[in-house]
Enzyme design. Sequence first.
Site, mmCIF file in Angstrom:
data_model
loop_
_atom_site.group_PDB
_atom_site.id
_atom_site.type_symbol
_atom_site.label_atom_id
_atom_site.label_comp_id
_atom_site.label_asym_id
_atom_site.label_seq_id
_atom_site.Cartn_x
_atom_site.Cartn_y
_atom_site.Cartn_z
ATOM 1 N N ARG A 106 0.875 -1.192 0.000
ATOM 2 C CA ARG A 106 0.000 0.000 0.000
ATOM 3 C C ARG A 106 0.898 1.224 0.000
ATOM 4 N NH1 ARG A 106 -5.465 1.411 3.263
ATOM 5 N NH2 ARG A 106 -6.132 -0.083 1.671
ATOM 6 N N HIS A 133 -6.813 0.426 -6.940
ATOM 7 C CA HIS A 133 -7.129 -0.381 -5.753
ATOM 8 C C HIS A 133 -7.775 -1.695 -6.234
ATOM 9 C CE1 HIS A 133 -7.661 -1.387 -1.695
ATOM 10 N NE2 HIS A 133 -8.555 -0.502 -1.294
ATOM 11 N N CYS A 267 -16.353 1.537 -0.431
ATOM 12 C CA CYS A 267 -15.171 0.736 -0.070
ATOM 13 C C CYS A 267 -14.884 0.803 1.425
ATOM 14 C CB CYS A 267 -13.966 1.213 -0.865
ATOM 15 S SG CYS A 267 -13.631 2.975 -0.645
ATOM 16 N N ARG A 295 -13.497 -8.691 0.906
ATOM 17 C CA ARG A 295 -12.081 -8.395 0.663
ATOM 18 C C ARG A 295 -11.251 -9.655 0.930
ATOM 19 N NH1 ARG A 295 -10.016 -3.306 0.853
ATOM 20 N NH2 ARG A 295 -8.166 -4.457 0.191
HETATM 21 N N1 CP Z 1 -11.329 -0.226 1.716
HETATM 22 C C1 CP Z 1 -10.085 -0.259 2.228
HETATM 23 O O1 CP Z 1 -9.087 -0.456 1.518
HETATM 24 O O2 CP Z 1 -10.054 -0.085 3.576
HETATM 25 P P1 CP Z 1 -8.744 0.090 4.483
HETATM 26 O O3 CP Z 1 -8.148 1.416 4.124
HETATM 27 O O4 CP Z 1 -9.259 0.039 5.886
HETATM 28 O O5 CP Z 1 -7.802 -1.028 4.171
HETATM 29 N N1 NVA Z 2 -9.978 6.642 -2.124
HETATM 30 C C1 NVA Z 2 -9.641 6.239 -0.783
HETATM 31 C C2 NVA Z 2 -9.898 4.779 -0.594
HETATM 32 C C3 NVA Z 2 -9.648 4.252 0.791
HETATM 33 C C4 NVA Z 2 -9.875 2.780 0.896
HETATM 34 C C5 NVA Z 2 -8.190 6.580 -0.498
HETATM 35 O O1 NVA Z 2 -7.332 6.353 -1.348
HETATM 36 O O2 NVA Z 2 -7.922 7.089 0.596
#
Ligand code: CP
Ligand code: NVA
Length: 322
Positions: A106, A133, A267, A295
């Site tokens: 990430r 994502h 999400c 997920r």
């Molecule tokens: N939706 C998602 O990716 O959540 P987190 O940021 O909690 O991992």
């Molecule tokens: N668009 C958001 C998604 C979080 C899961 C971000 O990148 O922060």
Amino acid sequence: MVDHLLAIDDVNEDFEDILRWAIEFKRLWKQGDEVALNFLPLDTVAVGSIYEKPSTRTRVSFEVGIQRLGGSALTLSKNDIQLGTSETIGDTAQVLSRFLGAITYRCFAHDDVEALAEHATVPVLNALSAKHHPCQAAADLMTILEHHDTTENLTVAWVGDGNNVLHDLMLACAMLGIDIRYACPDGYEPAEDVVARTEAFAKLNGSSVIHTTDPIEAVNDAHVVYTDVFISMGEEHLTDKVQAFDGYQVNKAMVQHMNDRWSFMHCLPAHRGDEVTDWVMDHEQSIVFDQAENRMWAQMSLLTYLVNNGAWAAMKDFMGLV
Ligand code: CP
Ligand code: NVA
């Protein structure tokens, strides 16, 4: 060559099978099926997950899913490793590949997960970058398939920012021939290259991709409405950005324009009262917590597919999905 998952179209060829496998495996696992419970394709495999940003769902779903497949999960916070401070991404990728069977990452810049994948000799899964994502999109499409009988004439509407979550959602919908309409304000449209890739899939699969700046036009008679935060991680300094999203809140008045069997998706994490109201979030047609659970199942399928393709093929055969 190692297969990576940097954006959801990296698994275009087998995407539907990956989702069907996840749905069937979840069903069998929950009913206590012995074969599913003893399916351990990650036995002796360690999977490391690097986080430059916080996470609830991604982190926990990867850790639990990896353990359920017999593997061991290592969570590596960026502050605890040398990445980016005293070691390059390329060197980190080569070192981690000597220990791990897969790496999830990430990060902020999408270039960084591309660089990791370029130098890794094991599969790299993008666990969210500023641009993509894909793990989210796999869970989202799994959830849509579980909740809607058919993808024929199904319309998914996006109301919000043209961000990372939209990018993989629109690609994934077009890959399955699902119509997508997205309402994004001027200046906050999705990236042009992602739109072009989406349009190419839609053309191939006979579905449509429609852009509007009017949220009501996007949701009109649609079956799914999806939104996300207006300010993503890394954009906290863009405080004026929210002004562009006036009228973009998903609320009772908005969903009344939808098909009676509408579903609400997000999400998560959601900013209740901003992009969505409590009424919608807590409605029985909100499927956000199924999405969150999925997920894990979707990632278990993706990991089996990418890390132990032989086991994936065997399970697909066992489940009658060939
Ligand atoms: N939706 C998602 O990716 O959540 P987190 O940021 O909690 O991992
Ligand atoms: N668009 C958001 C998604 C979080 C899961 C971000 O990148 O922060």
